[in-house]
Motif scaffolding. Structure first.
Motif, PDB file in Angstrom:
ATOM      1  N   ILE A 263       0.847  -1.204   0.000  1.00  0.00           N
ATOM      2  CA  ILE A 263       0.000   0.000   0.000  1.00  0.00           C
ATOM      3  C   ILE A 263       0.883   1.255   0.000  1.00  0.00           C
ATOM      4  CG2 ILE A 263      -1.620   1.350   1.410  1.00  0.00           C
ATOM      5  CD1 ILE A 263      -2.815  -1.360   2.333  1.00  0.00           C
ATOM      6  N   THR A 264       1.946   1.216   0.795  1.00  0.00           N
ATOM      7  CA  THR A 264       2.841   2.377   0.870  1.00  0.00           C
ATOM      8  C   THR A 264       3.530   2.638  -0.470  1.00  0.00           C
ATOM      9  OG1 THR A 264       3.202   1.924   3.218  1.00  0.00           O
ATOM     10  CG2 THR A 264       4.750   3.417   2.171  1.00  0.00           C
ATOM     11  N   ILE A 265       3.991   1.573  -1.106  1.00  0.00           N
ATOM     12  CA  ILE A 265       4.635   1.768  -2.421  1.00  0.00           C
ATOM     13  C   ILE A 265       3.629   2.368  -3.400  1.00  0.00           C
ATOM     14  CG2 ILE A 265       5.690   0.639  -4.428  1.00  0.00           C
ATOM     15  CD1 ILE A 265       6.858  -1.451  -2.543  1.00  0.00           C
ATOM     16  N   ALA A 266       2.415   1.798  -3.437  1.00  0.00           N
ATOM     17  CA  ALA A 266       1.414   2.252  -4.404  1.00  0.00           C
ATOM     18  C   ALA A 266       1.027   3.711  -4.144  1.00  0.00           C
ATOM     19  CB  ALA A 266       0.183   1.353  -4.335  1.00  0.00           C
ATOM     20  N   ARG A 267       0.943   4.076  -2.868  1.00  0.00           N
ATOM     21  CA  ARG A 267       0.460   5.397  -2.513  1.00  0.00           C
ATOM     22  C   ARG A 267       1.541   6.465  -2.631  1.00  0.00           C
ATOM     23  NH1 ARG A 267      -1.737   5.498   3.377  1.00  0.00           N
ATOM     24  NH2 ARG A 267      -3.358   4.133   2.561  1.00  0.00           N
ATOM     25  N   ARG A 268       2.773   6.096  -2.241  1.00  0.00           N
ATOM     26  CA  ARG A 268       3.830   7.117  -2.135  1.00  0.00           C
ATOM     27  C   ARG A 268       4.813   7.092  -3.292  1.00  0.00           C
ATOM     28  NH1 ARG A 268       1.267  10.072   1.658  1.00  0.00           N
ATOM     29  NH2 ARG A 268       0.685   8.750   3.411  1.00  0.00           N
ATOM     30  N   GLN A 269       4.775   6.036  -4.080  1.00  0.00           N
ATOM     31  CA  GLN A 269       5.670   5.936  -5.240  1.00  0.00           C
ATOM     32  C   GLN A 269       7.110   6.279  -4.875  1.00  0.00           C
ATOM     33  OE1 GLN A 269       3.777   6.161  -8.792  1.00  0.00           O
ATOM     34  NE2 GLN A 269       2.236   5.194  -7.548  1.00  0.00           N
TER      35      GLN A 269
END
Lengths: 237, 237
Positions: B70-76
């Motif tokens: 989720i963090t990767i997807a949200r914060r790129q």
């Protein structure tokens, strides 16, 4: 791979990861078969080949890891594409460990050579490794077709390997009890059998990862497999 | 964590991952100690606790995995932040496997109970597990301080555990040869010793991951550790 993104170079990057995973899987299968052949035939040269192959597996995992991270940083994927890349990292890790287990078996060839592998045990090990190789092959096929249903069915039956491992475990203990001179080599064969059983576990891990890549969810329910030998010899009151 | 990004919520997400990893690490350490105490004292209740703890470890790994994605997807994230998150995934995976190995030891408690663990072997297992726990503790400290230098030094010395494992391996074989009635329980203890040796390997994996998170590179040079027992009993011509 989601059809929504439009970068052809990006597609190429994802395809490259898939191809490298498939190559790693092919080599892993071969290492498992070779290591057991080396054990059964006391073939030191073949054992050495398996040990060298493991270097290739380690390098492949590192390369897939590096490529995956570059792809995430460059393409900023979300949803299915992100799961695709994270899944590739996980699968490469499981396959690298399968390679380690093949190497571990290969390194025991010289130790087992002292007494050789009795025919019945050899057949047991061969059968166990065939089951593990079939599972690896099926899971790699599922990786290419991305069938969540099939991934789940592979995960739901690791029992055959476990049953075979349990029977080999008992047999190895019997050989050790019959003649203490068998103890050292049978101990190595016990570890080899356990290694092959663990290869089955890695195939199951990969099936779970594919299920996750395809659906975004973890497969439900307790994983059915477990080492049934750990209570062997327990006092039951 | 790179100081360049400005989202406080993002910092919180990264800190959350770090905190969860640290918690997993603490539980992993405890499981290793508890499982060996359960073995040595034939403590079925403590063994059962370790088996329950493993459920917590599995859930923690899944949760960290979900949060990381989720963090990767949200914060790129890119560069150091991306390595931070990928590193958390890898470390959670290694810690989950440490939990599995603790559980595997705990599940052998009933089987070993039949003959009990001779005092000398018990001391050997305790010593081996202390070394593994120290290594886990140190590597988790390094995870919190992010010293690439210290990560490398942990990776460069897994030898103490390997030497201790080799000596236990020999001793267990001796017990088996002395009295065939020891074979079943000593086989379980062999697997337990091997499990603890593998915990040391996972600590080394984590050290490598921290080095990678901090520097963006893999530590150079061949990994020094390896199971020295795999050629034990080999015919040397």
């Amino acid at each position: 791979m989601s059809p929504s993104h439009i970068y052809t170079a990006y597609d190429e990057e994802l395809k490259y990861l898939m191809r490298r995973i498939t190559e790693m899987g092919g080599l892993a299968e071969q290492m498992v078969g070779d290591s057991v052949r080396a054990l059964v035939n006391s073939d030191a040269a073949l054992a050495q080949k398996v040990i060298s192959d493991d270097v290739i597996m380690d390098a492949a995992e590192r390369e897939i890891g590096d490529k995956a991270i570059i792809t995430i940083a460059r393409r900023q994927p979300v949803a299915a594409d992100l799961r695709e890349i994270i899944g590739a990292l996980r699968i490469a890790n499981d396959l690298e460990r399968v390679g380690d287990l093949g190497k571990s078996n290969a390194k025991r060839v010289m130790a087992v050579q002292a007494t050789g592998v009795p025919r019945k045990l050899a057949r047991g090990l061969e059968h166990l490794s065939e089951l593990a190789m079939i599972q690896l092959k099926e899971v790699l096929d599922v990786y290419n077709t991305r069938s969540a249903e099939k991934a789940k069915s592979i995960r739901d039956r690791d029992e055959e390997i476990d049953a075979m491992y349990t029977s080999l475990f008992r047999e190895l203990l019997t050989y050790m009890m019959e003649d203490p001179r068998n103890i050292t080599s049978c101990t190595h064969l016990l570890f080899c059998a356990k290694n092959i059983e663990r290869i089955g576990d890695h195939a199951t891990n990969i099936a779970e990862t594919i299920y996750y890549m395809t659906t975004g969810a973890q497969p439900e329910g307790e994983r059915p497999k477990d080492d049934m030998t750990s209570s062997f010899g327990a006092v039951t009151e």
